[in-house]
Enzyme design. Structure first.
Site, PDB file in Angstrom:
ATOM      1  N   ASN A 145       9.244  18.518 -48.009  1.00 16.68           N
ATOM      2  CA  ASN A 145       8.769  19.759 -48.609  1.00 16.68           C
ATOM      3  C   ASN A 145       7.712  20.475 -47.791  1.00 16.68           C
ATOM      4  O   ASN A 145       7.354  21.603 -48.089  1.00 16.68           O
ATOM      5  CB  ASN A 145       8.199  19.477 -50.007  1.00 16.68           C
ATOM      6  CG  ASN A 145       9.260  18.889 -50.931  1.00 16.68           C
ATOM      7  OD1 ASN A 145      10.183  19.577 -51.325  1.00 16.68           O
ATOM      8  ND2 ASN A 145       9.144  17.602 -51.238  1.00 16.68           N
ATOM      9  N   GLU A 189       8.562  16.534 -64.959  1.00 15.84           N
ATOM     10  CA  GLU A 189       8.110  17.042 -63.662  1.00 15.84           C
ATOM     11  C   GLU A 189       6.604  16.852 -63.534  1.00 15.84           C
ATOM     12  O   GLU A 189       5.876  16.923 -64.523  1.00 15.84           O
ATOM     13  CB  GLU A 189       8.465  18.524 -63.519  1.00 15.84           C
ATOM     14  CG  GLU A 189       9.937  18.796 -63.343  1.00 15.84           C
ATOM     15  CD  GLU A 189      10.523  18.065 -62.150  1.00 15.84           C
ATOM     16  OE1 GLU A 189      10.079  18.310 -61.021  1.00 15.84           O
ATOM     17  OE2 GLU A 189      11.408  17.213 -62.359  1.00 15.84           O
ATOM     18  N   ALA A 216      19.509  26.606 -51.999  1.00 10.25           N
ATOM     19  CA  ALA A 216      19.226  28.040 -52.124  1.00 10.25           C
ATOM     20  C   ALA A 216      17.764  28.384 -51.879  1.00 10.25           C
ATOM     21  O   ALA A 216      17.439  29.539 -51.601  1.00 10.25           O
ATOM     22  CB  ALA A 216      19.662  28.529 -53.501  1.00 10.25           C
ATOM     23  N   ASP A 227      17.055  18.901 -49.627  1.00 12.91           N
ATOM     24  CA  ASP A 227      15.865  18.513 -48.865  1.00 12.91           C
ATOM     25  C   ASP A 227      15.597  17.017 -48.910  1.00 12.91           C
ATOM     26  O   ASP A 227      14.474  16.578 -48.761  1.00 12.91           O
ATOM     27  CB  ASP A 227      14.644  19.308 -49.333  1.00 12.91           C
ATOM     28  CG  ASP A 227      14.308  19.074 -50.798  1.00 12.91           C
ATOM     29  OD1 ASP A 227      15.127  18.467 -51.502  1.00 12.91           O
ATOM     30  OD2 ASP A 227      13.228  19.510 -51.227  1.00 12.91           O
ATOM     31  N   ARG A 252       6.410  26.068 -48.614  1.00 13.01           N
ATOM     32  CA  ARG A 252       5.421  25.145 -48.052  1.00 13.01           C
ATOM     33  C   ARG A 252       5.818  24.624 -46.662  1.00 13.01           C
ATOM     34  O   ARG A 252       5.071  23.895 -46.027  1.00 13.01           O
ATOM     35  CB  ARG A 252       5.169  23.988 -49.016  1.00 13.01           C
ATOM     36  CG  ARG A 252       4.269  24.392 -50.198  1.00 13.01           C
ATOM     37  CD  ARG A 252       4.020  23.217 -51.110  1.00 13.01           C
ATOM     38  NE  ARG A 252       5.231  22.775 -51.769  1.00 13.01           N
ATOM     39  CZ  ARG A 252       5.479  21.512 -52.109  1.00 13.01           C
ATOM     40  NH1 ARG A 252       4.609  20.571 -51.838  1.00 13.01           N
ATOM     41  NH2 ARG A 252       6.599  21.191 -52.734  1.00 13.01           N
ATOM     42  N   GLY A 264      15.385  27.871 -60.351  1.00  9.99           N
ATOM     43  CA  GLY A 264      15.257  26.430 -60.570  1.00  9.99           C
ATOM     44  C   GLY A 264      16.537  25.669 -60.278  1.00  9.99           C
ATOM     45  O   GLY A 264      17.623  26.251 -60.173  1.00  9.99           O
TER      46      GLY A 264
HETATM   47  C1  UD1 Z   1      13.000  18.203 -57.525  1.00 10.83           C
HETATM   48  C2  UD1 Z   1      13.099  17.598 -58.914  1.00 10.83           C
HETATM   49  C3  UD1 Z   1      12.157  16.407 -59.034  1.00 10.83           C
HETATM   50  C4  UD1 Z   1      12.514  15.382 -57.959  1.00 10.83           C
HETATM   51  C5  UD1 Z   1      12.475  16.024 -56.561  1.00 10.83           C
HETATM   52  C6  UD1 Z   1      13.003  15.037 -55.576  1.00 10.83           C
HETATM   53  C7  UD1 Z   1      13.683  19.403 -60.423  1.00 10.83           C
HETATM   54  C8  UD1 Z   1      13.222  20.352 -61.451  1.00 10.83           C
HETATM   55  N1  UD1 Z   1      12.780  18.587 -59.895  1.00 10.83           N
HETATM   56  O1  UD1 Z   1      11.683  18.729 -57.369  1.00 10.83           O
HETATM   57  O2  UD1 Z   1      12.286  15.815 -60.300  1.00 10.83           O
HETATM   58  O3  UD1 Z   1      11.624  14.294 -58.015  1.00 10.83           O
HETATM   59  O4  UD1 Z   1      13.315  17.206 -56.550  1.00 10.83           O
HETATM   60  O5  UD1 Z   1      13.185  15.578 -54.340  1.00 10.83           O
HETATM   61  O6  UD1 Z   1      14.857  19.380 -60.110  1.00 10.83           O
HETATM   62  N2  UD1 Z   1      16.905  24.742 -55.141  1.00 10.83           N
HETATM   63  C9  UD1 Z   1      17.883  25.692 -55.339  1.00 10.83           C
HETATM   64  N3  UD1 Z   1      17.659  26.685 -56.250  1.00 10.83           N
HETATM   65  C10 UD1 Z   1      16.514  26.778 -56.964  1.00 10.83           C
HETATM   66  C11 UD1 Z   1      15.517  25.788 -56.757  1.00 10.83           C
HETATM   67  C12 UD1 Z   1      15.737  24.774 -55.846  1.00 10.83           C
HETATM   68  O7  UD1 Z   1      18.933  25.648 -54.708  1.00 10.83           O
HETATM   69  O8  UD1 Z   1      16.404  27.706 -57.768  1.00 10.83           O
HETATM   70  C13 UD1 Z   1      17.130  23.680 -54.152  1.00 10.83           C
HETATM   71  C14 UD1 Z   1      16.111  23.699 -53.026  1.00 10.83           C
HETATM   72  O9  UD1 Z   1      16.561  24.490 -51.947  1.00 10.83           O
HETATM   73  C15 UD1 Z   1      15.993  22.232 -52.665  1.00 10.83           C
HETATM   74  C16 UD1 Z   1      16.373  21.487 -53.941  1.00 10.83           C
HETATM   75  O10 UD1 Z   1      17.007  22.428 -54.782  1.00 10.83           O
HETATM   76  O11 UD1 Z   1      16.887  21.887 -51.622  1.00 10.83           O
HETATM   77  C17 UD1 Z   1      15.157  20.870 -54.637  1.00 10.83           C
HETATM   78  O12 UD1 Z   1      14.243  21.893 -54.947  1.00 10.83           O
HETATM   79  P1  UD1 Z   1      12.673  21.704 -54.824  1.00 10.83           P
HETATM   80  O13 UD1 Z   1      12.036  22.989 -55.177  1.00 10.83           O
HETATM   81  O14 UD1 Z   1      12.333  21.087 -53.548  1.00 10.83           O
HETATM   82  O15 UD1 Z   1      12.407  20.668 -56.015  1.00 10.83           O
HETATM   83  P2  UD1 Z   1      11.197  19.653 -56.151  1.00 10.83           P
HETATM   84  O16 UD1 Z   1      10.006  20.391 -56.622  1.00 10.83           O
HETATM   85  O17 UD1 Z   1      11.072  18.844 -54.934  1.00 10.83           O
HETATM   86 CA    CA Z   2      11.984  18.845 -52.949  1.00 10.54          CA
END
Ligand code: UD1
Ligand code: CA
Length: 475
Positions: free
Chosen positions: A241, A168, A13, A116, A18, A86
């Site tokens: 990312n 985190e 989502a 991702d 970045r 989140g």
């Molecule tokens: C997340 C993890 C982290 C892990 C890392 C590995 C959490 C809180 N943290 O961090 O521990 O080491 O991935 O890759 O989970 N997304 C949604 N809805 C949201 C937020 C994110 O669908 O509200 C999706 C994003 O599109 C993405 C994935 O979830 O595909 C991960 O989100 P991202 O923001 O990249 O998390 P990280 O900060 O990388």
């Molecule tokens: Ca990520």
């Protein structure tokens, strides 16, 4: 064993600011293919026919349309996360949907994958999809990273004790930042635990987000067992990312593709200096020189030779053809045994017949070239239909554009039938036809039909002025 007891949830989502792209992060291509599709490709291999939910938000209609245009042996549902609060919130949205309720009622386990991590392998998914042990709340995938920056760290009881929680980066203490064991947001959950746990998550953290990773601490507090799977190859679980990580991922994927092809009989002169997209098909006994880029639906048949610095996108190349240095071709077909280049340019809808020759500095566009026809040097053919055994001399041009900028009416066709000979430096002012067996004298500008087996000369006669050169020089 194909496990249909594990359903898959993909979190897709987020926008991913970045990445500096207008596309949502899961659609910014890596090796020409969206990260989301790389993941779905692997899921379809590991769990054919399986149930999948994709959590969508940013540009959801576009993401849905893109996924629907692919053909997967999977049952895919889309769940909306209207506001991105989140990863934990994304999971909560999915568990509250019909898909989530069905997963609970069918007692499926749920493998959660972030959208991702496009480098995950089929084997990783298979291992994670193994049934959980009785009573386990979840299985957590971990990896040791030399540079764990940005990843959630696995906090254990003592050094090697039981997992306590995931912290985190942004919430971690300096000593926690030193931990190299990371969680990757890849989990397999008991569906019931996940539904209840996601509902109870809080957002009292640095980012004011609901963290999926907090479910580990939830399981610990409820005294539920946690399984871990330590993944040995960190390259498989690298996140994408930002554009730098995107480039790294593209190199890793390319290395995998090249290795697989080399093992299957493709000879690369230099493994590190080629780019091949995962959608490209190459048969064995093909030789590929450095600097070659193959993209899209390109298909290379056996015995083909591809010289240095060649770019092919959506091109079919028949058996034993030879593509020499510097050739560029797009949306075209090259027949078996044809010789192309060096430095040929096949623009879209070029169709080169068997054993034909397209030499240096020849440009084709929307043109069909028959079997054994030769266009060896410095020519442009647009909207042309050229038959078999035609010989086109150096510097031939089809004048296919009449200067009118009216869509659909401005290009005209040149037809050159079988066995025609076109001398050097001729032009065909289209629409025009050179009929079978005709002969076009060098330097001719042809504006009218040339009849079968006839010869056409269309140039002014030569005048010789005896001694005049000497006179000129003395002036
Ligand atoms: C997340 C993890 C982290 C892990 C890392 C590995 C959490 C809180 N943290 O961090 O521990 O080491 O991935 O890759 O989970 N997304 C949604 N809805 C949201 C937020 C994110 O669908 O509200 C999706 C994003 O599109 C993405 C994935 O979830 O595909 C991960 O989100 P991202 O923001 O990249 O998390 P990280 O900060 O990388
Ligand atoms: Ca990520």
């Amino acid at each position: 064993m194909t496990s249909t007891t594990t359903a898959v949830m993909i979190l897709a989502a987020g926008l991913g600011k970045r990445m500096f792209s207008t596309l949502p992060k899961v659609l910014v291509p890596i090796c020409g293919r969206s990260p989301l599709f790389h993941i779905l490709d692997r899921v379809a291999e590991a769990l054919p026919g399986g149930r999948v939910a994709i959590v969508v938000g940013h540009q959801k209609d576009f993401v849905i349309e893109q996924v629907k245009a692919q053909k997967y042996n999977l049952v895919i549902d889309f769940v909306e996360q209207a506001e991105q609060k989140g990863t934990g919130h994304a999971v909560k949205c999915a568990m509250n949907s019909e898909w989530g309720k069905q997963s609970v009622s069918q007692k499926q386990n749920i493998l959660v994958l972030p959208g991702d991590l496009p480098l995950i392998t089929t084997e990783l998914i298979q291992d994670m999809a193994e049934p959980l042990k009785r009573g386990s709340a979840l299985k957590l995938l971990t990896a040791e990273l030399d540079d764990p920056h940005g990843y959630g760290r696995v906090v254990r009881k003592g050094k090697k004790g039981a997992v306590l929680r995931i912290v985190e980066e942004k919430d971690s203490l300096p000593r926690e930042k030193l931990i190299k064991e990371v969680g990757l947001s890849i989990y397999t959950f008991n569906a019931q635990f996940l539904a209840a746990g996601a509902e109870a998550l809080k957002n009292n953290n640095a980012q004011k987000e609901f963290y999926l990773t907090d479910l580990v601490a939830v399981a610990v507090s409820k005294k539920r067992a946690i399984e871990t799977l330590a993944w040995e190859n960190p390259a498989d679980v690298r996140g994408v990312n930002n554009p730098y990580e995107l480039a790294l991922a593209s190199s890793t994927l390319n290395d995998r593709i090249v290795k697989k092809l080399a093992m299957a009989g493709v000879r690369f002169i230099d493994l590190n200096r080629v780019r091949i997209e995962p959608t490209v098909k190459i048969e064995p006994d093909v030789t590929i020189y450095p600097g070659v880029i193959l993209e899209g639906s390109t298909e290379i048949s056996k015995g083909v030779f591809i010289g240095p610095s060649v770019y092919l996108k959506n091109v079919f190349v028949g058996e034993g053809a030879e593509i020499k240095a510097g050739t560029i071709a797009e949306d075209s077909r090259i027949g078996a045994g044809a010789k192309i280049g060096p430095f040929a340019h096949l623009r879209p809808e070029s169709n080169v017949g068997k054993d034909a020759k397209i030499g240096n500095f020849v440009e084709l566009k929307k043109s069909t070239i028959g079997e054994k026809t030769s266009i060896s040097h410095l020519s442009y053919l647009g909207d042309a239909e050229v038959g078999k055994n035609v010989n086109i001399g150096c510097g031939f041009v089809t004048c296919n554009f009449d200067g009118r900028i009216i869509e659909g009416q401005r290009k005209h066709k040149t037809v050159i039938e079988d066995d025609v000979f076109v001398g050097s430096d001729c032009q065909a002012v289209a629409p025009v036809t050179f009929k079978r067996g005709s002969f076009i004298a060098s330097g001719s500008t042809i504006t009218e039909t040339v009849e079968e087996d006839s010869m056409a000369i269309a140039r002014s006669r030569q005048v010789n002025k005896v001694g005049y050169a000497k006179k000129l020089k003395q002036k």
